[in-house]
Design a protein around this motif. Sequence first.
Motif, PDB file in Angstrom:
ATOM      1  N   ARG A   1      61.207  72.064  44.106  1.00 43.77           N
ATOM      2  CA  ARG A   1      61.136  71.734  42.676  1.00 43.77           C
ATOM      3  C   ARG A   1      59.694  71.669  42.205  1.00 43.77           C
ATOM      4  NH1 ARG A   1      65.441  66.879  42.805  1.00 43.77           N
ATOM      5  NH2 ARG A   1      67.316  68.157  42.851  1.00 43.77           N
ATOM      6  N   GLN A   2      58.863  71.020  42.975  1.00 49.38           N
ATOM      7  CA  GLN A   2      57.450  70.903  42.614  1.00 49.38           C
ATOM      8  C   GLN A   2      56.783  72.278  42.583  1.00 49.38           C
ATOM      9  OE1 GLN A   2      56.305  68.050  41.617  1.00 49.38           O
ATOM     10  NE2 GLN A   2      54.232  68.767  41.228  1.00 49.38           N
TER      11      GLN A   2
ATOM     12  N   LYS B   1      57.636  74.302  39.452  1.00 44.54           N
ATOM     13  CA  LYS B   1      56.990  73.838  38.220  1.00 44.54           C
ATOM     14  C   LYS B   1      55.729  74.630  37.904  1.00 44.54           C
ATOM     15  CE  LYS B   1      58.416  69.015  38.409  1.00 44.54           C
ATOM     16  NZ  LYS B   1      57.916  67.621  38.534  1.00 44.54           N
ATOM     17  N   TYR B   2      55.058  75.102  38.927  1.00 45.60           N
ATOM     18  CA  TYR B   2      53.772  75.783  38.737  1.00 45.60           C
ATOM     19  C   TYR B   2      53.881  77.296  38.827  1.00 45.60           C
ATOM     20  CZ  TYR B   2      52.041  71.091  39.136  1.00 45.60           C
ATOM     21  OH  TYR B   2      51.812  69.765  38.922  1.00 45.60           O
TER      22      TYR B   2
END
Length: 67
Positions: free
Chosen positions: A13-14, A17-18
């Motif tokens: 998920r992290q 995000k990018y």
Amino acid sequence: MIIIQHGSTPAARQYAKYGCPAGLRGDVWKLILGLEVDDMDLLYFQQLKQYVVEYDMLVDSLITKQF
């Protein structure tokens, strides 16, 4: 890819995000959503694609009609 190999949903998920390269998006999203795709799922998807090709719908004509 280490995130996919590790199998960590929060890390995926992290990472998403990018930004995620197009070639990894399927695997990253499967990990995020907790999905497991088996042969029956792939067969079903192939059948759905074939149905799209076989059946002509009124909406198809409206979309492709050129003015």
